[in-house]
Scaffold this active site. Structure first.
Site, mmCIF file in Angstrom:
data_model
loop_
_atom_site.group_PDB
_atom_site.id
_atom_site.type_symbol
_atom_site.label_atom_id
_atom_site.label_comp_id
_atom_site.label_asym_id
_atom_site.label_seq_id
_atom_site.Cartn_x
_atom_site.Cartn_y
_atom_site.Cartn_z
ATOM 1 N N GLY A 107 4.121 37.242 44.474
ATOM 2 C CA GLY A 107 4.961 38.425 44.442
ATOM 3 C C GLY A 107 5.022 39.104 45.799
ATOM 4 O O GLY A 107 6.078 39.577 46.228
ATOM 5 N N ASN A 166 3.156 49.740 39.091
ATOM 6 C CA ASN A 166 1.877 49.129 38.714
ATOM 7 C C ASN A 166 0.787 50.157 38.443
ATOM 8 O O ASN A 166 -0.086 49.928 37.604
ATOM 9 C CB ASN A 166 1.421 48.148 39.792
ATOM 10 C CG ASN A 166 1.529 48.715 41.193
ATOM 11 O OD1 ASN A 166 2.621 49.089 41.640
ATOM 12 N ND2 ASN A 166 0.417 48.806 41.878
ATOM 13 N N GLN A 193 5.573 43.726 38.013
ATOM 14 C CA GLN A 193 4.949 44.252 36.783
ATOM 15 C C GLN A 193 5.886 44.153 35.590
ATOM 16 O O GLN A 193 5.440 44.071 34.449
ATOM 17 C CB GLN A 193 4.554 45.727 36.953
ATOM 18 C CG GLN A 193 3.318 45.968 37.772
ATOM 19 C CD GLN A 193 2.046 45.397 37.148
ATOM 20 O OE1 GLN A 193 1.914 45.278 35.934
ATOM 21 N NE2 GLN A 193 1.111 45.022 37.986
ATOM 22 N N HIS A 215 1.336 35.439 38.196
ATOM 23 C CA HIS A 215 0.065 35.738 37.522
ATOM 24 C C HIS A 215 0.022 37.063 36.783
ATOM 25 O O HIS A 215 -0.962 37.384 36.126
ATOM 26 C CB HIS A 215 -1.109 35.615 38.510
ATOM 27 C CG HIS A 215 -1.229 36.751 39.480
ATOM 28 N ND1 HIS A 215 -2.099 37.794 39.282
ATOM 29 C CD2 HIS A 215 -0.616 37.004 40.653
ATOM 30 C CE1 HIS A 215 -2.010 38.627 40.304
ATOM 31 N NE2 HIS A 215 -1.110 38.171 41.149
ATOM 32 N N CYS A 274 -8.749 51.269 45.437
ATOM 33 C CA CYS A 274 -9.430 52.482 45.867
ATOM 34 C C CYS A 274 -10.616 52.116 46.755
ATOM 35 O O CYS A 274 -11.400 51.252 46.410
ATOM 36 C CB CYS A 274 -9.927 53.230 44.638
ATOM 37 S SG CYS A 274 -9.666 54.986 44.727
HETATM 38 C C1 LIG Z 1 0.718 42.429 41.745
HETATM 39 C C2 LIG Z 1 1.927 43.050 42.346
HETATM 40 C C3 LIG Z 1 2.486 42.554 43.533
HETATM 41 C C4 LIG Z 1 1.856 41.424 44.296
HETATM 42 O O1 LIG Z 1 1.968 40.206 43.605
HETATM 43 P P1 LIG Z 1 1.004 38.981 44.018
HETATM 44 O O2 LIG Z 1 1.603 37.834 43.249
HETATM 45 O O3 LIG Z 1 -0.365 39.349 43.555
HETATM 46 O O4 LIG Z 1 1.109 38.822 45.478
HETATM 47 C C5 LIG Z 1 3.623 43.148 44.023
HETATM 48 N N1 LIG Z 1 4.191 44.175 43.381
HETATM 49 C C6 LIG Z 1 3.698 44.682 42.238
HETATM 50 C C7 LIG Z 1 4.393 45.804 41.565
HETATM 51 C C8 LIG Z 1 2.546 44.136 41.685
HETATM 52 O O5 LIG Z 1 2.039 44.652 40.560
#
Ligand SMILES: *Cc1c(COP(=O)(O)O)cnc(C)c1O
Length: 384
Positions: free
Chosen positions: A71, A154, A182, A204, A328
């Site tokens: 992502g 998120n 998300q 994931h 955090c």
């Molecule tokens: C987890 C997340 C990402 C990053 O995705 P990855 O596949 O872990 O790199 C980006 N944006 C949001 C809103 C996410 O929750």
């Protein structure tokens, strides 16, 4: 003691069906999709199927899907790719993003500002962290290169009015990107209906594998590759495709969309049971994010005067794996940018808790947590 996982917004386990479908592509079907011979063709066929499935679910053409490594990479490619193309062809330098973006978007935008001289501006959000379409409309300029607004947040779960924003951006002719990492597992996404130009997804967060993502890039959107090399992925993302993970990604997205409505109803009932229980039983507690316009599996709170990191440790010892919602820092805790954007003071914002439900979450689990949580919050308050 049984460990209970309540952090599905951080990551999800791979669905057994997804795992099964991936396995042959690690061994028997190992060809390079770019090769001419039969091994390559076989791999290319599977790649094409995964792309077709993904495109069908998002309501776009398969040529508009770019597979990436996560992502984060999808967000990076979207922002940098469009910003560089807009600068190169039209000299545009203005970028508008919301103040509640994931760091994959906000840190990329900050780098575009710091290193490449882009004029980065942040939109306003309301007390629930939701972008106001009218305000957005008034902030778009003749030199705006790109707008990016997160689909569903998120940290606080709020869902943005994406189709309204999309309509405004389309009318103004400004490319619109949304990070839906998300949202992928929980909301039915239609890039035509939402008038999106770019949309990021990650495997994931929706019971698919880690290390794979996708970016929808509407045909005709100005775009330069951020990773250069071969001609893979329409020339926008060089590098031999990771076929097992891409196959797993498309299967995860397919499964997520099969029983999405039923799952959403089940999870939102659990979520509301949790939210009601926390707000009723814990004095000095507040819900963060919108009470209704939020992800069905997402409950997030702040507790006045509590140490959020300590609360997470106490919960972990009690057998519950939860999150503060943001990465955090231990030691010198800073309130998250998202909670600051809601206008929360430090004494509230440092006491954040995110509980995200998933397929193994039950009413019994929610009730167990509700029974333990008040005393743990009390303890996390005394420490300060
Ligand atoms: C987890 C997340 C990402 C990053 O995705 P990855 O596949 O872990 O790199 C980006 N944006 C949001 C809103 C996410 O929750």
């Amino acid at each position: 003691m049984a460990k209970i996982y309540l952090d599905y917004a951080a990551t999800t386990p791979v669905d057994p069906q997804v795992l099964q479908i991936m396995l042959p592509y690690f061994s028997t079907v190992f060809g390079n999709p770019s090769s001419i011979h039969n091994f390559g063709q076989e791999a290319d066929h599977a790649l094409d199927e995964a792309r077709t499935t993904t495109a069908r679910l998002l309501n776009c053409r398969k040529e508009e899907i770019v597979f990436t490594s996560c992502g984060t990479e999808s967000d990076n490619l979207a922002l940098r790719g469009v910003a560089f193309a807009q600068l190169k062809s039209r000299g545009l330098k203005h970028i508008l993003i919301s103040p509640v973006e994931h760091h994959a978007v906000s840190h990329t935008a900050e780098q575009l500002k710091e290193v490449f001289g882009f004029d980065l501006e942040y939109l306003d959000v309301d007390e629930y962290g939701i972008v106001k379409p009218d305000e957005l409309e008034s902030r778009i300029r003749s030199d705006t290169a790109l707008v990016s607004v997160i689909y569903a947040n998120n940290e606080i779960g709020s869902i943005n009015p994406i189709s309204e924003i999309g309509k405004i951006c389309r009318e103004k002719g400004v490319p619109f990107h949304s990070d839906a990492v998300q949202a992928g597992a929980h909301l039915r996404i239609d890039v035509q209906k939402d008038r999106l130009d770019l949309l990021s997804l990650g495997g994931h967060k929706m019971y698919g594998p880690k290390g794979v993502g996708a970016l929808y890039v509407r045909a005709g959107v100005p775009m330069l590759p951020s990773q250069t090399g071969g001609k893979q992925e329409g020339g926008l993302r060089a590098g031999t495709q990771n076929l097992p993970l891409i196959v797993g990604f498309s299967e995860a997205l397919r499964i997520a969309n099969i029983d999405l409505d039923e799952r959403s109803i089940r999870l939102s009932k659990l979520r509301d049971r949790l939210i009601d229980g926390v707000l009723r039983n814990i004095p000095g507690s507040r819900l963060t994010g919108h009470p209704v316009q939020r992800l069905p599996n997402h409950a997030s709170f702040v507790f006045e005067g509590a140490d959020g990191n300590y609360l997470l440790t106490l919960l972990d010892i009690a057998g519950f794996a939860c999150s503060s919602g943001s990465a955090c820092k231990v030691g010198n805790p800073q309130p998250s940018e998202v909670l600051e954007a809601l206008g929360l003071s430090r004494t509230w914002a440092l006491g954040s808790l995110r509980i995200t439900l998933g397929k193994d979450s039950t009413e019994e689990i929610v009730d167990q947590l509700l029974e333990k949580l008040p005393a743990l919050v009390q303890k996390a308050r005394r420490k300060i």
